[in-house]
Design an enzyme around this catalytic site. Structure first.
Site, PDB file in Angstrom:
ATOM      1  N   ASP A 169      -5.342   1.997  10.865  1.00 61.86           N
ATOM      2  CA  ASP A 169      -6.751   1.744  11.137  1.00 61.86           C
ATOM      3  C   ASP A 169      -6.851   1.366  12.617  1.00 61.86           C
ATOM      4  O   ASP A 169      -6.837   2.225  13.485  1.00 61.86           O
ATOM      5  CB  ASP A 169      -7.176   0.619  10.179  1.00 61.86           C
ATOM      6  CG  ASP A 169      -8.648   0.318  10.185  1.00 61.86           C
ATOM      7  OD1 ASP A 169      -9.435   1.146  10.649  1.00 61.86           O
ATOM      8  OD2 ASP A 169      -9.024  -0.779   9.723  1.00 61.86           O
ATOM      9  N   GLY A 174       0.763  -1.255   0.000  1.00 59.32           N
ATOM     10  CA  GLY A 174       0.000   0.000   0.000  1.00 59.32           C
ATOM     11  C   GLY A 174       0.784   1.291   0.000  1.00 59.32           C
ATOM     12  O   GLY A 174       0.318   2.299  -0.521  1.00 59.32           O
ATOM     13  N   LYS A 199      -7.160   6.638  10.369  1.00 58.74           N
ATOM     14  CA  LYS A 199      -8.587   6.404  10.685  1.00 58.74           C
ATOM     15  C   LYS A 199      -8.689   6.306  12.203  1.00 58.74           C
ATOM     16  O   LYS A 199      -8.867   5.233  12.754  1.00 58.74           O
ATOM     17  CB  LYS A 199      -9.013   5.067  10.073  1.00 58.74           C
ATOM     18  CG  LYS A 199     -10.004   5.184   8.958  1.00 58.74           C
ATOM     19  CD  LYS A 199     -10.603   3.829   8.674  1.00 58.74           C
ATOM     20  CE  LYS A 199     -10.342   3.383   7.271  1.00 58.74           C
ATOM     21  NZ  LYS A 199     -10.885   2.047   6.999  1.00 58.74           N
ATOM     22  N   ASP A 250      -5.809  -0.549  -1.968  1.00 61.91           N
ATOM     23  CA  ASP A 250      -6.538  -1.427  -2.882  1.00 61.91           C
ATOM     24  C   ASP A 250      -7.840  -1.975  -2.307  1.00 61.91           C
ATOM     25  O   ASP A 250      -8.089  -1.917  -1.109  1.00 61.91           O
ATOM     26  CB  ASP A 250      -5.652  -2.637  -3.233  1.00 61.91           C
ATOM     27  CG  ASP A 250      -5.553  -3.621  -2.071  1.00 61.91           C
ATOM     28  OD1 ASP A 250      -5.349  -3.171  -0.931  1.00 61.91           O
ATOM     29  OD2 ASP A 250      -5.715  -4.843  -2.296  1.00 61.91           O
ATOM     30  N   ARG A 293      -5.235   0.602  -6.933  1.00 64.22           N
ATOM     31  CA  ARG A 293      -4.013   1.196  -6.366  1.00 64.22           C
ATOM     32  C   ARG A 293      -3.496   2.358  -7.214  1.00 64.22           C
ATOM     33  O   ARG A 293      -2.809   3.244  -6.724  1.00 64.22           O
ATOM     34  CB  ARG A 293      -2.896   0.153  -6.269  1.00 64.22           C
ATOM     35  CG  ARG A 293      -3.134  -0.937  -5.245  1.00 64.22           C
ATOM     36  CD  ARG A 293      -1.843  -1.693  -4.994  1.00 64.22           C
ATOM     37  NE  ARG A 293      -2.025  -2.981  -4.363  1.00 64.22           N
ATOM     38  CZ  ARG A 293      -2.113  -3.190  -3.047  1.00 64.22           C
ATOM     39  NH1 ARG A 293      -2.067  -2.167  -2.217  1.00 64.22           N
ATOM     40  NH2 ARG A 293      -2.269  -4.405  -2.560  1.00 64.22           N
ATOM     41  N   GLU A 300       3.807   4.163   6.095  1.00 63.25           N
ATOM     42  CA  GLU A 300       2.633   3.300   5.946  1.00 63.25           C
ATOM     43  C   GLU A 300       1.529   4.072   5.215  1.00 63.25           C
ATOM     44  O   GLU A 300       1.464   5.299   5.283  1.00 63.25           O
ATOM     45  CB  GLU A 300       2.207   2.854   7.359  1.00 63.25           C
ATOM     46  CG  GLU A 300       0.999   1.971   7.467  1.00 63.25           C
ATOM     47  CD  GLU A 300       1.105   0.613   6.765  1.00 63.25           C
ATOM     48  OE1 GLU A 300       1.327   0.615   5.545  1.00 63.25           O
ATOM     49  OE2 GLU A 300       0.899  -0.419   7.421  1.00 63.25           O
ATOM     50  N   ASP A 301       0.681   3.349   4.518  1.00 61.04           N
ATOM     51  CA  ASP A 301      -0.405   4.017   3.808  1.00 61.04           C
ATOM     52  C   ASP A 301      -1.498   4.496   4.759  1.00 61.04           C
ATOM     53  O   ASP A 301      -1.904   5.646   4.738  1.00 61.04           O
ATOM     54  CB  ASP A 301      -0.997   3.084   2.723  1.00 61.04           C
ATOM     55  CG  ASP A 301      -1.379   1.697   3.253  1.00 61.04           C
ATOM     56  OD1 ASP A 301      -1.163   1.409   4.448  1.00 61.04           O
ATOM     57  OD2 ASP A 301      -1.891   0.883   2.456  1.00 61.04           O
ATOM     58  N   PHE A 308     -14.148   2.798   4.288  1.00 64.01           N
ATOM     59  CA  PHE A 308     -13.147   2.044   3.543  1.00 64.01           C
ATOM     60  C   PHE A 308     -12.681   2.880   2.360  1.00 64.01           C
ATOM     61  O   PHE A 308     -13.499   3.369   1.583  1.00 64.01           O
ATOM     62  CB  PHE A 308     -13.710   0.705   3.070  1.00 64.01           C
ATOM     63  CG  PHE A 308     -12.652  -0.193   2.521  1.00 64.01           C
ATOM     64  CD1 PHE A 308     -11.814  -0.906   3.369  1.00 64.01           C
ATOM     65  CD2 PHE A 308     -12.454  -0.313   1.150  1.00 64.01           C
ATOM     66  CE1 PHE A 308     -10.802  -1.716   2.866  1.00 64.01           C
ATOM     67  CE2 PHE A 308     -11.458  -1.127   0.628  1.00 64.01           C
ATOM     68  CZ  PHE A 308     -10.631  -1.829   1.498  1.00 64.01           C
ATOM     69  N   VAL A 309     -11.370   3.060   2.251  1.00 64.85           N
ATOM     70  CA  VAL A 309     -10.844   3.912   1.182  1.00 64.85           C
ATOM     71  C   VAL A 309      -9.956   3.138   0.205  1.00 64.85           C
ATOM     72  O   VAL A 309      -9.350   2.134   0.565  1.00 64.85           O
ATOM     73  CB  VAL A 309     -10.047   5.114   1.750  1.00 64.85           C
ATOM     74  CG1 VAL A 309     -10.952   6.090   2.452  1.00 64.85           C
ATOM     75  CG2 VAL A 309      -8.912   4.659   2.673  1.00 64.85           C
TER      76      VAL A 309
HETATM   77  P1  5GP Z   1      -4.599  -1.882  11.091  1.00 63.68           P
HETATM   78  O1  5GP Z   1      -3.728  -3.000  11.575  1.00 63.68           O
HETATM   79  O2  5GP Z   1      -4.105  -0.511  11.502  1.00 63.68           O
HETATM   80  O3  5GP Z   1      -6.024  -2.099  11.473  1.00 63.68           O
HETATM   81  O4  5GP Z   1      -4.645  -1.988   9.536  1.00 63.68           O
HETATM   82  C1  5GP Z   1      -3.703  -1.488   8.715  1.00 63.68           C
HETATM   83  C2  5GP Z   1      -3.818  -2.095   7.337  1.00 63.68           C
HETATM   84  O5  5GP Z   1      -5.170  -2.458   7.002  1.00 63.68           O
HETATM   85  C3  5GP Z   1      -3.376  -1.104   6.297  1.00 63.68           C
HETATM   86  O6  5GP Z   1      -1.985  -1.184   6.053  1.00 63.68           O
HETATM   87  C4  5GP Z   1      -4.192  -1.520   5.095  1.00 63.68           C
HETATM   88  O7  5GP Z   1      -3.532  -2.562   4.409  1.00 63.68           O
HETATM   89  C5  5GP Z   1      -5.469  -2.078   5.672  1.00 63.68           C
HETATM   90  N1  5GP Z   1      -6.554  -1.078   5.698  1.00 63.68           N
HETATM   91  C6  5GP Z   1      -7.104  -0.497   6.773  1.00 63.68           C
HETATM   92  N2  5GP Z   1      -8.081   0.362   6.422  1.00 63.68           N
HETATM   93  C7  5GP Z   1      -8.126   0.332   5.067  1.00 63.68           C
HETATM   94  C8  5GP Z   1      -8.930   1.031   4.100  1.00 63.68           C
HETATM   95  O8  5GP Z   1      -9.810   1.848   4.389  1.00 63.68           O
HETATM   96  N3  5GP Z   1      -8.673   0.739   2.796  1.00 63.68           N
HETATM   97  C9  5GP Z   1      -7.729  -0.162   2.397  1.00 63.68           C
HETATM   98  N4  5GP Z   1      -7.577  -0.368   1.098  1.00 63.68           N
HETATM   99  N5  5GP Z   1      -6.960  -0.840   3.295  1.00 63.68           N
HETATM  100  C10 5GP Z   1      -7.149  -0.580   4.604  1.00 63.68           C
END
Ligand code: 5GP
Length: 180
Positions: free
Chosen positions: A97, A38, A125, A153, A159, A93-94, A146-147
């Site tokens: 969440d 990402g 987020k 992706d 992407r 990081e992208d 969700f983005v």
């Molecule tokens: P976390 O462990 O912080 O919950 O999740 C991080 C990962 O979940 C990100 O690196 C990404 O791959 C995925 N992710 C979380 N939210 C989104 C979203 O809104 N869109 C997309 N495409 N991936 C997300």
């Protein structure tokens, strides 16, 4: 699909972030670690605005996600090429969440004894956070949707979009639902 962040907004913010990082790391060559896949679009735009000379490396992790939820269990698919012991590391990081993935990655990298470790994320987020994790450089705080786009992706698609858009539940669909 609804536009959340335009190409212009993103480019301006990424440039500002790069200038902030350049100021903080003046005279230092940090190692920027892009978390694949990402972050590759964000990282490549970010480094082109840096006025310092960073080194770049990548790590690929799989976080046992369903399409939209993180489990926090991370498996390394591709590790760093270089040793980060004694280095000033910035993880790029992208999106953050729940924060579980980055918490896991940070612990793993801290065990390799870098001199410093900071985190830079394009999207935050914040509402969804389950663990307390400090993000040192944040591009945009976004709502709980969700983005996709700008590296992010849905099942490996979107992407390449130069902007970030939100998808409605009906446009996402969980894999279980698609399995006969
Ligand atoms: P976390 O462990 O912080 O919950 O999740 C991080 C990962 O979940 C990100 O690196 C990404 O791959 C995925 N992710 C979380 N939210 C989104 C979203 O809104 N869109 C997309 N495409 N991936 C997300």
């Amino acid at each position: 699909m609804e536009l959340l962040l335009s190409e212009e907004e993103i480019q301006k913010r990424v440039k500002d972030l790069a200038l902030e990082i350049s100021k903080d790391y003046k005279g230092v060559s940090p190692v920027l670690i892009g978390i694949l896949r990402g972050s590759f679009v964000f990282l490549s735009d970010l480094i082109r605005h840096l006025t310092i000379l960073p080194e770049i490396d990548f790590m690929s992790v799989s976080s046992y996600n369903t399409l939209t939820k993180s489990s926090g269990v991370v498996r390394i698919l591709k590790d760093l090429e270089r040793d980060i012991g004694g280095e000033n590391v910035i993880v790029v990081e992208d999106i953050v969440d729940t924060g579980l993935t980055l918490t896991y990655i940070s612990r793993l990298l801290m065990a390799r004894l870098p001199r410093s470790l900071k985190i830079c994320a394009l999207l935050d987020k914040r509402e969804r956070r389950e663990v307390d994790i400090q993000i040192d450089y944040v591009g945009f705080v976004i709502p709980n949707k969700f983005v996709i786009g700008y590296g992010l992706d849905l099942a490996e698609k979107y992407r390449n979009l130069p902007y970030v858009a939100t998808l409605e539940e009906s446009e996402i669909g969980e894999p279980e639902e698609n399995t006969p």
